[in-house]
Design a protein around this motif. Structure first.
Motif, PDB file in Angstrom:
ATOM      1  N   MET A  31       0.863  -1.227   0.134  1.00  0.00           N
ATOM      2  CA  MET A  31      -0.051   0.033  -0.082  1.00  0.00           C
ATOM      3  C   MET A  31       0.999   1.121   0.089  1.00  0.00           C
ATOM      4  O   MET A  31       1.863   1.158   0.543  1.00  0.00           O
ATOM      5  CB  MET A  31      -0.896   0.045   1.435  1.00  0.00           C
ATOM      6  CG  MET A  31      -1.993   0.935   1.170  1.00  0.00           C
ATOM      7  SD  MET A  31      -3.026   0.664   2.503  1.00  0.00           S
ATOM      8  CE  MET A  31      -4.098   2.264   2.345  1.00  0.00           C
ATOM      9  N   LYS A  32       0.554   2.143  -0.747  1.00  0.00           N
ATOM     10  CA  LYS A  32       1.217   3.568  -0.733  1.00  0.00           C
ATOM     11  C   LYS A  32       0.332   4.664  -0.408  1.00  0.00           C
ATOM     12  O   LYS A  32      -0.903   4.813  -0.787  1.00  0.00           O
ATOM     13  CB  LYS A  32       1.879   3.596  -2.288  1.00  0.00           C
ATOM     14  CG  LYS A  32       2.874   2.389  -2.501  1.00  0.00           C
ATOM     15  CD  LYS A  32       3.623   2.808  -3.826  1.00  0.00           C
ATOM     16  CE  LYS A  32       4.631   1.580  -3.843  1.00  0.00           C
ATOM     17  NZ  LYS A  32       5.454   1.721  -5.209  1.00  0.00           N
ATOM     18  N   GLU A  33       0.977   5.788  -0.045  1.00  0.00           N
ATOM     19  CA  GLU A  33       0.392   7.184   0.156  1.00  0.00           C
ATOM     20  C   GLU A  33       1.037   8.061  -1.094  1.00  0.00           C
ATOM     21  O   GLU A  33       1.944   7.846  -1.218  1.00  0.00           O
ATOM     22  CB  GLU A  33       0.306   7.463   1.623  1.00  0.00           C
ATOM     23  CG  GLU A  33      -0.325   6.755   2.422  1.00  0.00           C
ATOM     24  CD  GLU A  33      -0.046   7.257   3.810  1.00  0.00           C
ATOM     25  OE1 GLU A  33       0.447   8.228   4.070  1.00  0.00           O
ATOM     26  OE2 GLU A  33      -0.432   6.409   4.848  1.00  0.00           O
ATOM     27  N   LYS A  34       0.294   8.937  -1.333  1.00  0.00           N
ATOM     28  CA  LYS A  34       0.828  10.011  -2.327  1.00  0.00           C
ATOM     29  C   LYS A  34       1.213  11.452  -1.608  1.00  0.00           C
ATOM     30  O   LYS A  34       0.286  11.917  -0.883  1.00  0.00           O
ATOM     31  CB  LYS A  34       0.095  10.141  -3.606  1.00  0.00           C
ATOM     32  CG  LYS A  34       0.475  10.714  -4.638  1.00  0.00           C
ATOM     33  CD  LYS A  34      -0.061  10.690  -5.981  1.00  0.00           C
ATOM     34  CE  LYS A  34      -0.176   9.397  -6.729  1.00  0.00           C
ATOM     35  NZ  LYS A  34       1.006   9.100  -7.421  1.00  0.00           N
ATOM     36  N   PHE A  35       2.140  12.135  -1.846  1.00  0.00           N
ATOM     37  CA  PHE A  35       2.602  13.438  -1.355  1.00  0.00           C
ATOM     38  C   PHE A  35       2.991  14.059  -2.606  1.00  0.00           C
ATOM     39  O   PHE A  35       4.150  13.882  -3.150  1.00  0.00           O
ATOM     40  CB  PHE A  35       3.449  13.305  -0.160  1.00  0.00           C
ATOM     41  CG  PHE A  35       3.055  12.410   1.014  1.00  0.00           C
ATOM     42  CD1 PHE A  35       2.256  13.129   1.942  1.00  0.00           C
ATOM     43  CD2 PHE A  35       3.372  10.970   0.988  1.00  0.00           C
ATOM     44  CE1 PHE A  35       1.856  12.286   3.043  1.00  0.00           C
ATOM     45  CE2 PHE A  35       3.190  10.217   2.084  1.00  0.00           C
ATOM     46  CZ  PHE A  35       2.192  10.994   3.178  1.00  0.00           C
ATOM     47  N   LEU A  36       2.311  15.106  -2.965  1.00  0.00           N
ATOM     48  CA  LEU A  36       2.619  15.962  -4.025  1.00  0.00           C
ATOM     49  C   LEU A  36       2.886  15.393  -5.180  1.00  0.00           C
ATOM     50  O   LEU A  36       3.976  15.680  -5.908  1.00  0.00           O
ATOM     51  CB  LEU A  36       3.711  17.251  -3.814  1.00  0.00           C
ATOM     52  CG  LEU A  36       3.356  18.113  -2.394  1.00  0.00           C
ATOM     53  CD1 LEU A  36       4.539  18.754  -2.078  1.00  0.00           C
ATOM     54  CD2 LEU A  36       1.956  18.782  -2.527  1.00  0.00           C
ATOM     55  N   GLY A  37       2.371  14.212  -5.540  1.00  0.00           N
ATOM     56  CA  GLY A  37       2.617  13.255  -6.758  1.00  0.00           C
ATOM     57  C   GLY A  37       3.477  12.164  -6.488  1.00  0.00           C
ATOM     58  O   GLY A  37       3.897  11.501  -7.454  1.00  0.00           O
ATOM     59  N   ILE A  38       4.120  12.276  -5.330  1.00  0.00           N
ATOM     60  CA  ILE A  38       5.207  11.104  -5.173  1.00  0.00           C
ATOM     61  C   ILE A  38       4.589  10.192  -4.170  1.00  0.00           C
ATOM     62  O   ILE A  38       3.993  10.237  -3.174  1.00  0.00           O
ATOM     63  CB  ILE A  38       6.496  11.856  -4.455  1.00  0.00           C
ATOM     64  CG1 ILE A  38       6.805  12.976  -5.256  1.00  0.00           C
ATOM     65  CG2 ILE A  38       7.457  10.681  -4.169  1.00  0.00           C
ATOM     66  CD1 ILE A  38       7.342  12.580  -6.714  1.00  0.00           C
ATOM     67  N   ASP A  39       4.712   8.814  -4.749  1.00  0.00           N
ATOM     68  CA  ASP A  39       4.406   7.777  -4.070  1.00  0.00           C
ATOM     69  C   ASP A  39       5.294   7.395  -2.858  1.00  0.00           C
ATOM     70  O   ASP A  39       6.515   7.506  -2.978  1.00  0.00           O
ATOM     71  CB  ASP A  39       4.135   6.394  -4.819  1.00  0.00           C
ATOM     72  CG  ASP A  39       3.175   6.719  -5.847  1.00  0.00           C
ATOM     73  OD1 ASP A  39       2.190   7.071  -5.560  1.00  0.00           O
ATOM     74  OD2 ASP A  39       3.419   5.898  -6.946  1.00  0.00           O
ATOM     75  N   VAL A  40       4.904   7.119  -1.629  1.00  0.00           N
ATOM     76  CA  VAL A  40       5.714   6.635  -0.510  1.00  0.00           C
ATOM     77  C   VAL A  40       4.734   5.248   0.295  1.00  0.00           C
ATOM     78  O   VAL A  40       3.638   5.444   0.298  1.00  0.00           O
ATOM     79  CB  VAL A  40       5.608   7.535   0.408  1.00  0.00           C
ATOM     80  CG1 VAL A  40       6.560   7.143   1.634  1.00  0.00           C
ATOM     81  CG2 VAL A  40       6.195   9.071  -0.039  1.00  0.00           C
ATOM     82  N   CYS A  41       5.677   4.419   0.238  1.00  0.00           N
ATOM     83  CA  CYS A  41       5.343   2.972   1.058  1.00  0.00           C
ATOM     84  C   CYS A  41       4.654   3.180   2.493  1.00  0.00           C
ATOM     85  O   CYS A  41       5.627   4.116   3.044  1.00  0.00           O
ATOM     86  CB  CYS A  41       6.109   2.049   0.883  1.00  0.00           C
ATOM     87  SG  CYS A  41       6.662   1.484  -0.963  1.00  0.00           S
ATOM     88  N   THR A  42       3.865   2.320   2.784  1.00  0.00           N
ATOM     89  CA  THR A  42       3.501   2.430   4.278  1.00  0.00           C
ATOM     90  C   THR A  42       4.072   1.192   5.023  1.00  0.00           C
ATOM     91  O   THR A  42       3.839   1.146   6.119  1.00  0.00           O
ATOM     92  CB  THR A  42       1.816   2.360   4.220  1.00  0.00           C
ATOM     93  OG1 THR A  42       1.343   1.180   3.496  1.00  0.00           O
ATOM     94  CG2 THR A  42       1.217   3.721   3.533  1.00  0.00           C
ATOM     95  N   ASP A  43       4.963   0.511   4.203  1.00  0.00           N
ATOM     96  CA  ASP A  43       5.377  -0.782   4.913  1.00  0.00           C
ATOM     97  C   ASP A  43       6.479  -0.746   5.814  1.00  0.00           C
ATOM     98  O   ASP A  43       7.228   0.570   5.814  1.00  0.00           O
ATOM     99  CB  ASP A  43       6.152  -1.691   3.780  1.00  0.00           C
ATOM    100  CG  ASP A  43       5.111  -2.249   2.806  1.00  0.00           C
ATOM    101  OD1 ASP A  43       3.923  -2.687   3.152  1.00  0.00           O
ATOM    102  OD2 ASP A  43       5.434  -2.331   1.565  1.00  0.00           O
ATOM    103  N   THR A  44       6.402  -1.335   6.939  1.00  0.00           N
ATOM    104  CA  THR A  44       7.464  -1.377   7.771  1.00  0.00           C
ATOM    105  C   THR A  44       8.680  -2.384   7.475  1.00  0.00           C
ATOM    106  O   THR A  44       8.796  -2.980   6.358  1.00  0.00           O
ATOM    107  CB  THR A  44       7.119  -2.067   9.336  1.00  0.00           C
ATOM    108  OG1 THR A  44       6.857  -3.415   8.935  1.00  0.00           O
ATOM    109  CG2 THR A  44       5.699  -1.499   9.704  1.00  0.00           C
ATOM    110  N   TYR A  45       9.615  -1.959   8.263  1.00  0.00           N
ATOM    111  CA  TYR A  45      10.904  -3.059   7.836  1.00  0.00           C
ATOM    112  C   TYR A  45      10.517  -4.514   7.656  1.00  0.00           C
ATOM    113  O   TYR A  45      11.007  -5.037   6.954  1.00  0.00           O
ATOM    114  CB  TYR A  45      12.009  -2.625   8.994  1.00  0.00           C
ATOM    115  CG  TYR A  45      12.740  -1.263   9.235  1.00  0.00           C
ATOM    116  CD1 TYR A  45      13.544  -0.984   8.048  1.00  0.00           C
ATOM    117  CD2 TYR A  45      12.443  -0.523  10.099  1.00  0.00           C
ATOM    118  CE1 TYR A  45      14.246   0.183   8.262  1.00  0.00           C
ATOM    119  CE2 TYR A  45      12.818   0.833  10.109  1.00  0.00           C
ATOM    120  CZ  TYR A  45      13.775   1.166   9.296  1.00  0.00           C
ATOM    121  OH  TYR A  45      14.472   2.498   9.443  1.00  0.00           O
TER     122      TYR A  45
END
Length: 235
Positions: free
Chosen positions: A1-15
């Motif tokens: 799963m990913k979130e988006k910040f100003l058009g950039i994807d970022v994963c929600t996964d832990t280590y």
């Protein structure tokens, strides 16, 4: 799963979740690419579409920056802790030692990757670091052939960001490894040449503040954080 910040994807996964996915990628012969995301990169990508595309091409965009955590919290997202580039590298080295996966270190100044190799072998008994190469080699064929001859599963590239990510995207289709991560100055830290912020600063997500105290000339770069938060919340 990913979130988006100003058009950039970022994963929600832990280590733990990332480690499991990356091992699965290796075992299923899938190529994957990890990039560390922080507010500075996100803001640069607002004016550089090529950089934006590069960051979003990654398989896993890890939240390496307290600003990303704050923005996620303010927007009701799920990201609650940083996944830093160097700690992700160390976790992958741990998994490589446990599961018999081979590692190659490419980048940094001459001698640094070799020193990092020794430190990693001390820290993770049994790890197979099958090759190293400094980042000053200019012949692309020499680099590609050396990596492929070693046949590693994981390749860490320390050429500075975003140069290392552009290098990975350009070459990964012709290279043997399955997992690719750009690690910036991590070889210098692992080798002991560069000191990382104390553990307390790491846990509080305030490595940026420690660097600012040590290097006051960085203050203009730190202004990116409030600008990013305001823009991300308005989005």
């Amino acid at each position: 799963m990913k979130e988006k910040f100003l058009g950039i994807d970022v994963c929600t996964d832990t280590y733990d979740q990332l480690a499991a996915k990356l091992l699965e990628d290796i075992n299923h012969n899938r190529k994957s690419f990890i990039v560390a995301i922080n507010p500075e990169k996100i803001m640069k990508a607002q004016e550089d579409m090529e950089l934006r595309d590069l960051l979003n091409k990654a398989t896993y965009q890890i939240p390496d920056g307290i600003g990303v955590i704050l923005a996620s919290m303010m927007k009701g997202g799920k990201i609650r802790s940083r996944v830093t580039g160097i700690d992700m590298m160390m976790r992958l080295c741990k998994e490589a030692a446990l599961h018999g996966k081979k590692v190659f270190l490419y980048g940094a100044k001459p001698g640094v990757a070799d020193e990092a190799k020794k430190k990693l072998e001390e820290r993770f008994p049994g790890i197979q670091i099958v090759g190293t190469m400094h980042g000053y080699e200019k012949n692309e064929n020499v680099i590609v052939n050396a990596i492929n001859a070693s046949n590693p599963d994981i390749l860490f590239v320390a050429l500075g960001s975003p140069a290392q990510e552009y290098w990975i995207v350009k070459h990964m289709d012709s290279l043997a490894p399955k997992v690719y991560q750009g690690v910036g100055g991590s070889f210098d830290v692992v080798s002991g040449r560069l000191k990382r912020a104390p553990l307390l600063f790491q846990k509080l997500g305030m490595e940026w503040f420690y660097r600012l105290v040590k290097e006051p000339w960085r203050w203009k770069r730190q202004l990116v954080l409030p600008k990013f938060l305001i823009k991300a919340i308005r989005e």
